[in-house]
Design a protein around this motif. Sequence first.
Motif, PDB file in Angstrom:
ATOM      1  N   LEU A  19       0.746  -1.311  -0.049  1.00  0.00           N
ATOM      2  CA  LEU A  19       0.131   0.059  -0.051  1.00  0.00           C
ATOM      3  C   LEU A  19       0.966   1.375  -0.161  1.00  0.00           C
ATOM      4  O   LEU A  19       0.461   2.289  -0.650  1.00  0.00           O
ATOM      5  N   TRP A  20       1.973   1.102   0.497  1.00  0.00           N
ATOM      6  CA  TRP A  20       2.921   2.388   0.746  1.00  0.00           C
ATOM      7  C   TRP A  20       3.437   2.408  -0.674  1.00  0.00           C
ATOM      8  O   TRP A  20       3.566   3.638  -0.905  1.00  0.00           O
ATOM      9  N   ASP A  22       2.410   1.852  -3.428  1.00  0.00           N
ATOM     10  CA  ASP A  22       1.052   2.210  -4.172  1.00  0.00           C
ATOM     11  C   ASP A  22       1.085   3.712  -4.095  1.00  0.00           C
ATOM     12  O   ASP A  22       0.746   4.528  -4.903  1.00  0.00           O
ATOM     13  N   HIS A  23       1.034   4.256  -2.850  1.00  0.00           N
ATOM     14  CA  HIS A  23       1.117   5.583  -2.549  1.00  0.00           C
ATOM     15  C   HIS A  23       2.315   6.330  -3.075  1.00  0.00           C
ATOM     16  O   HIS A  23       2.221   7.523  -3.767  1.00  0.00           O
ATOM     17  N   LYS A  24       3.269   5.614  -2.924  1.00  0.00           N
ATOM     18  CA  LYS A  24       4.749   6.444  -3.364  1.00  0.00           C
ATOM     19  C   LYS A  24       4.725   6.542  -4.731  1.00  0.00           C
ATOM     20  O   LYS A  24       5.018   7.419  -5.292  1.00  0.00           O
ATOM     21  N   ARG A  25       4.395   5.537  -5.299  1.00  0.00           N
ATOM     22  CA  ARG A  25       4.246   5.465  -6.974  1.00  0.00           C
ATOM     23  C   ARG A  25       3.003   6.015  -7.642  1.00  0.00           C
ATOM     24  O   ARG A  25       2.967   6.034  -8.899  1.00  0.00           O
ATOM     25  N   ARG A  26       2.183   6.463  -6.769  1.00  0.00           N
ATOM     26  CA  ARG A  26       0.678   7.028  -7.321  1.00  0.00           C
ATOM     27  C   ARG A  26       0.202   5.862  -8.336  1.00  0.00           C
ATOM     28  O   ARG A  26      -0.525   6.159  -9.351  1.00  0.00           O
ATOM     29  N   VAL A  28      -2.681   2.561  -8.470  1.00  0.00           N
ATOM     30  CA  VAL A  28      -4.020   2.098  -7.888  1.00  0.00           C
ATOM     31  C   VAL A  28      -4.284   0.713  -8.021  1.00  0.00           C
ATOM     32  O   VAL A  28      -4.763   0.423  -9.109  1.00  0.00           O
TER      33      VAL A  28
END
Length: 410
Positions: A19-20, A22-26, A28
């Motif tokens: 999930l991290w 996902d957030h870092k690489r933008r 989904v």
Amino acid sequence: MSLIIYAIPVFFALIFLELWFDHKRRNVTYSFNDAINSLNLGVMSQVTGIAYKTVQFSFYLLVFQYLAPLSLGVDSPWMWLFAFVAYDFCYYWYHRMSHEINVLWASHLVHHQSEEYNLTTALRQTSGSFFAFVFYLPLALIGIEPYVLLTVASLNLIYQFWVHTRHIDRMPRWYEALFVTPSNHRVHHAQNPIYINKNHGGVFIIWDRLFGTFQAELREEPVIFGVTKPLASWNPLWANIEMYWSLTRDAWCTRRWQDKLGIWFRPTGWRPVDARQRFPSKAKDPYQQVKFDTPLTGRQKAYAFFQHLTLVAIALYFLLTSASLSTVGIFTGSGIIIFCLFCLGYYQEQRRHYVWLEGFKNVLLAVTAVWVLPFASQVYALLWLLLASTLLLRGMQQRQAQCAGTTQPE
């Protein structure tokens, strides 16, 4: 005790790491409802497995005790390596047949229903793999100890966890040639026609290369995850029985006795002509995929996540104490957990009267906790009931405000 139970904290740590990323690489790669549903199905699989896996293991034990000419023992490292490879060979054939025979696909289908692909998908397992043990009986005949079987089976499944990710592209060529990797396992979860029924290995991809079921992931053919007949539900019970229901319905309505019996063992997707005419297939073009989802407010997601964590904790306690429970206790505990998982799926779908069903479930959990747990824990059970009820009502109020066009601030 299966090693899977002790690996669960590591699984969740890796999910949060993904999930991290996902957030870092933008990216989904997660959908809230889909992820919770996959995890709930994993919980349900572990809980129901206590009963039927015990029966399956008893068959293996009987074959080993009375039919095996010798025991390979448990001391040699080479024996452990041989058992690990031999188990994966049997797994390949079980897995392949689960994609090629209707009754086996009815069970395995659960693992492929997700339209996303992330580490929660790895935990999305069936609760009804009734025929799997047959494929592993040859291991008993050649003398692999039951304890060794349980260990290598757990290690095999643990290995398969990490390959359910989109964040790892291609591995070194030599590794891709020998082992299952995220790239070639993404192919296995695809509904693109070119990818269907490919890459069945658990740890080793060499079986697919040897027996003609290997397909590399192609840059020009992006993977579309899921199945051609979408589940379109967050109900874990329906996820497990959907295909069995379809097969039973077709077997009941078809006229020929050969078809009533044969449909269960025919190739995946085969249906009698009269059944197809009466109940046309709802399969969809994979290239026109519209992912199923149910909109939830922020507070409703918080409530669903809170309930999921509660059920994970209850299931872990149940699994770790199951050895000391009676048969009645095991079935009662399993039934309560399955009912709670059903209620959570019902809540995620925002079905009619979901508030009343959730309220009843929360009271049931609190009463069960007061009855089972020591006195010191009963206060916590009542506090949990108060918190759960508050979150439930706050989520309902936010949904009503949203529908009225006056959404409350988070």
